[in-house]
Design an enzyme around this catalytic site. Structure first.
Site, mmCIF file in Angstrom:
data_model
loop_
_atom_site.group_PDB
_atom_site.id
_atom_site.type_symbol
_atom_site.label_atom_id
_atom_site.label_comp_id
_atom_site.label_asym_id
_atom_site.label_seq_id
_atom_site.Cartn_x
_atom_site.Cartn_y
_atom_site.Cartn_z
ATOM 1 N N HIS A 168 0.986 5.111 1.487
ATOM 2 C CA HIS A 168 0.345 5.900 2.538
ATOM 3 C C HIS A 168 1.002 7.283 2.580
ATOM 4 C CE1 HIS A 168 -1.847 6.618 6.234
ATOM 5 N NE2 HIS A 168 -0.742 7.117 6.742
ATOM 6 N N SER A 224 5.006 6.684 2.274
ATOM 7 C CA SER A 224 5.619 5.388 2.550
ATOM 8 C C SER A 224 4.907 4.306 1.746
ATOM 9 C CB SER A 224 5.471 5.026 4.034
ATOM 10 O OG SER A 224 5.885 6.068 4.873
ATOM 11 N N ASN A 261 0.859 -1.191 0.000
ATOM 12 C CA ASN A 261 0.000 0.000 0.000
ATOM 13 C C ASN A 261 0.888 1.232 0.000
ATOM 14 O OD1 ASN A 261 -2.397 1.588 0.328
ATOM 15 N ND2 ASN A 261 -1.902 1.807 2.510
ATOM 16 N N ASP A 319 -1.980 0.323 8.337
ATOM 17 C CA ASP A 319 -0.759 1.086 8.024
ATOM 18 C C ASP A 319 0.427 0.711 8.914
ATOM 19 O OD1 ASP A 319 -2.326 2.479 6.164
ATOM 20 O OD2 ASP A 319 -2.924 3.961 7.644
HETATM 21 C C1 GRF Z 1 -2.930 8.817 -1.978
HETATM 22 O O1 GRF Z 1 -2.621 9.948 -1.246
HETATM 23 C C2 GRF Z 1 -2.407 7.586 -1.265
HETATM 24 O O2 GRF Z 1 -1.249 7.825 -0.552
HETATM 25 C C3 GRF Z 1 -3.542 7.263 -0.321
HETATM 26 O O3 GRF Z 1 -4.718 7.581 -1.027
HETATM 27 C C4 GRF Z 1 -4.431 8.544 -2.025
HETATM 28 C C5 GRF Z 1 -4.868 7.973 -3.326
HETATM 29 O O4 GRF Z 1 -4.790 8.892 -4.380
HETATM 30 N N1 GRF Z 1 -3.469 5.880 0.099
HETATM 31 P P1 GRF Z 1 -4.944 8.382 -5.867
HETATM 32 O O5 GRF Z 1 -6.293 7.701 -5.986
HETATM 33 O O6 GRF Z 1 -3.827 7.444 -6.146
HETATM 34 O O7 GRF Z 1 -4.880 9.619 -6.720
#
Ligand code: GRF
Length: 186
Positions: free
Chosen positions: A107, A134, A105, A143
């Site tokens: 984050h 991260s 994932n 997370d």
């Molecule tokens: C990103 O900020 C990611 O870090 C978080 O959710 C957001 C997703 O944005 N997990 P996108 O859909 O990739 O534009």
């Protein structure tokens, strides 16, 4: 047979990290773009690029039942790595167990700081001078899995949630494909 280099990207919304993973795919192949929102931005974009997509509305569906359908779609395409990219759903323990060690994932914070939501607001409120993102392995705990890679950005005086988010997001788009390239070789 699962192939770690065959990556499925799970996204629910904007899809900018999904697009970055597709556009910078090197050392891995995007085997599927999947969503729990049939109208998620990015599904059409992926289809136009000849990518396979899978979308089922998760609303009102039992969590594990949904995850079993999703998992079946991944198995059918011999996916070996699952990349969460703005997938706004907590995966069931069943799914995490079945794909243990193979789900990652991204984050928007420098973990272990700011798990969960509102990371940019929390960084600004704390008076931090550095923020970032991260990529980590997904476990049952939110997370909290092993951090595979991070990128830092400065927090500038006068930053708002929006300006900070944009700076972090640009860093996410560079970090995620790079970490993925290394991760699929594990
Ligand atoms: C990103 O900020 C990611 O870090 C978080 O959710 C957001 C997703 O944005 N997990 P996108 O859909 O990739 O534009």
């Amino acid at each position: 047979m699962r192939d770690p280099k065959r990556v499925a990207i799970l996204s629910s919304g904007r899809g900018s990290n999904m697009r970055a993973l597709v556009e910078q795919a090197e050392g891995y192949e995007v085997a599927l773009v999947a969503s729990n929102k049939p109208h998620a931005a990015g599904l059409d974009w992926a289809r136009e690029r000849g990518l396979e997509t899978w979308a089922e509305d998760s609303k009102g569906v039992d969590k594990e039942q949904f995850d079993r359908m999703l998992s079946h779609a991944l198995d059918q395409r011999r996916v070996g790595t699952v990349a969460l990219a703005g997938f706004m759903r907590i995966l069931s323990p069943w799914f995490v167990e079945k794909w243990r060690g193979r789900i990652v994932n991204i984050h928007p914070s420098l973990l272990p700081k700011y798990r969960g939501l509102d990371t940019h607001q929390r960084a600004l409120d704390a008076g931090d001078t550095v923020a970032g993102c991260s990529v980590h392995v997904v476990t049952e705990e939110l997370d909290a899995g092993e951090v595979l890679g991070q990128a830092e950005v400065p927090i500038e005086p006068g930053d708002t949630v929006e300006s900070l988010e944009a700076r972090v997001l640009a860093a996410e788009h560079a970090l995620y494909p790079r970490v993925m390239r290394e991760f699929v070789r594990r």
